[in-house]
Design a protein around this motif. Sequence first.
Motif, short mmCIF file in Angstrom:
data_model
loop_
_atom_site.label_atom_id
_atom_site.label_comp_id
_atom_site.label_asym_id
_atom_site.label_seq_id
_atom_site.Cartn_x
_atom_site.Cartn_y
_atom_site.Cartn_z
N THR A 259 7.83 5.88 -9.01
CA THR A 259 9.20 6.13 -8.54
C THR A 259 9.89 4.87 -8.02
OG1 THR A 259 8.33 6.68 -6.34
CG2 THR A 259 8.67 8.51 -7.89
N HIS A 260 9.17 3.75 -7.97
CA HIS A 260 9.71 2.50 -7.43
C HIS A 260 10.25 2.69 -6.01
CE1 HIS A 260 10.25 0.97 -11.80
NE2 HIS A 260 9.10 0.55 -11.29
N THR A 261 9.46 3.36 -5.20
CA THR A 261 9.84 3.60 -3.82
C THR A 261 8.63 3.38 -2.91
OG1 THR A 261 9.35 5.96 -4.02
CG2 THR A 261 11.65 5.27 -4.36
N PHE A 262 8.92 3.12 -1.63
CA PHE A 262 7.88 3.08 -0.61
C PHE A 262 7.70 4.50 -0.07
CE2 PHE A 262 9.76 -1.22 -0.41
CZ PHE A 262 8.63 -1.98 -0.63
N HIS A 263 6.49 5.02 -0.14
CA HIS A 263 6.20 6.34 0.41
C HIS A 263 5.75 6.16 1.85
CE1 HIS A 263 5.79 9.04 -3.36
NE2 HIS A 263 6.61 8.04 -3.61
N LEU A 264 6.68 6.37 2.76
CA LEU A 264 6.40 6.21 4.18
C LEU A 264 6.02 7.56 4.78
CD1 LEU A 264 9.40 3.88 5.01
CD2 LEU A 264 7.11 3.25 4.24
N ASP B 246 4.86 3.41 15.72
CA ASP B 246 3.75 2.98 14.88
C ASP B 246 4.26 2.63 13.50
OD1 ASP B 246 1.98 3.41 16.94
OD2 ASP B 246 1.60 5.49 16.34
N MET B 247 3.53 1.74 12.82
CA MET B 247 3.88 1.39 11.45
C MET B 247 3.71 2.61 10.54
SD MET B 247 2.28 -1.60 9.01
CE MET B 247 2.70 -2.86 10.16
N PRO B 248 4.71 2.93 9.73
CA PRO B 248 4.65 4.15 8.90
C PRO B 248 3.81 3.96 7.65
CG PRO B 248 6.72 3.02 8.53
CD PRO B 248 5.99 2.24 9.61
N TYR B 249 2.51 4.10 7.76
CA TYR B 249 1.64 3.99 6.60
C TYR B 249 1.86 5.17 5.65
CZ TYR B 249 -0.94 0.35 9.04
OH TYR B 249 -1.29 -0.82 9.68
N ALA B 250 1.54 4.92 4.39
CA ALA B 250 1.67 5.99 3.40
C ALA B 250 0.53 6.98 3.56
CB ALA B 250 1.65 5.41 1.99
N GLU C 25 0.83 -1.21 0.00
CA GLU C 25 0.00 0.00 0.00
C GLU C 25 0.86 1.26 0.00
OE1 GLU C 25 -2.55 -0.28 3.34
OE2 GLU C 25 -3.76 -1.91 2.50
N CYS C 26 2.09 1.14 0.45
CA CYS C 26 3.00 2.29 0.47
C CYS C 26 3.80 2.41 -0.82
CB CYS C 26 3.98 2.16 1.64
SG CYS C 26 3.22 2.03 3.26
#
Length: 206
Positions: free
Chosen positions: A9-14, A200-204, A3-4
């Motif tokens: 950009t092939h990145t995780f948006h945290l 906490d888990m870093p959701y996007a 979901e992130c």
Amino acid sequence: MIECWRPETHTFHLRTSEATITLQDVEVIYGLQIDGQVLYRVEPPDMLAYRQELARLTGFEPLQRDMRGRSRLLRSSLHAHLRLVDLQHPIGEATPQAHVDQRARLYLLIIFGGIMFPNTSGADMSIRYLLFIGDLDQLGCYSWGVVVLAYMYRGFDRASMGERLEVAAFIPLLQIWMWTRLRPFQPIAAHPPNDYVAEDMPYARR
């Protein structure tokens, strides 16, 4: 984590920043070559060519009903064959080197088709990697790390843009990367330091 993921950009948006798995991560975490010979895809003319090559390199000739398309094989048929040969002909000091190599190629196919380059079906696996395991001495000369990362990016892209519940990627690499790079995902030690603070888990952000 999917979901992130942002395929643009092939990145995780945290929540705090962007992060992604790099070639350096692949090389350091799993020791996969990233600057070796290029891996390329060459398709034999028909399904029979794959079956013949599989029999020549591994001693296993699957039935036609165990093949799915031109280059995919039922995983259950390969596992059943391996259990049988391991039981009937266990590897020992007197085992000819040719038989040892054949057995090694069968296990490599499971590693490649079922772990490093899986698909979302869960029932079959690709045997295209036969093209690169004929000479086991050359196996470590290929840039496997580059292919693993590219395949992982593609799997994340497809999962994030569609409605798939499964992700076709090298998930153990993602798990270890998360444990080493993202503190909220790191296992808590039996005796954590006094200054440890759970996060906490870093959701996007949406």
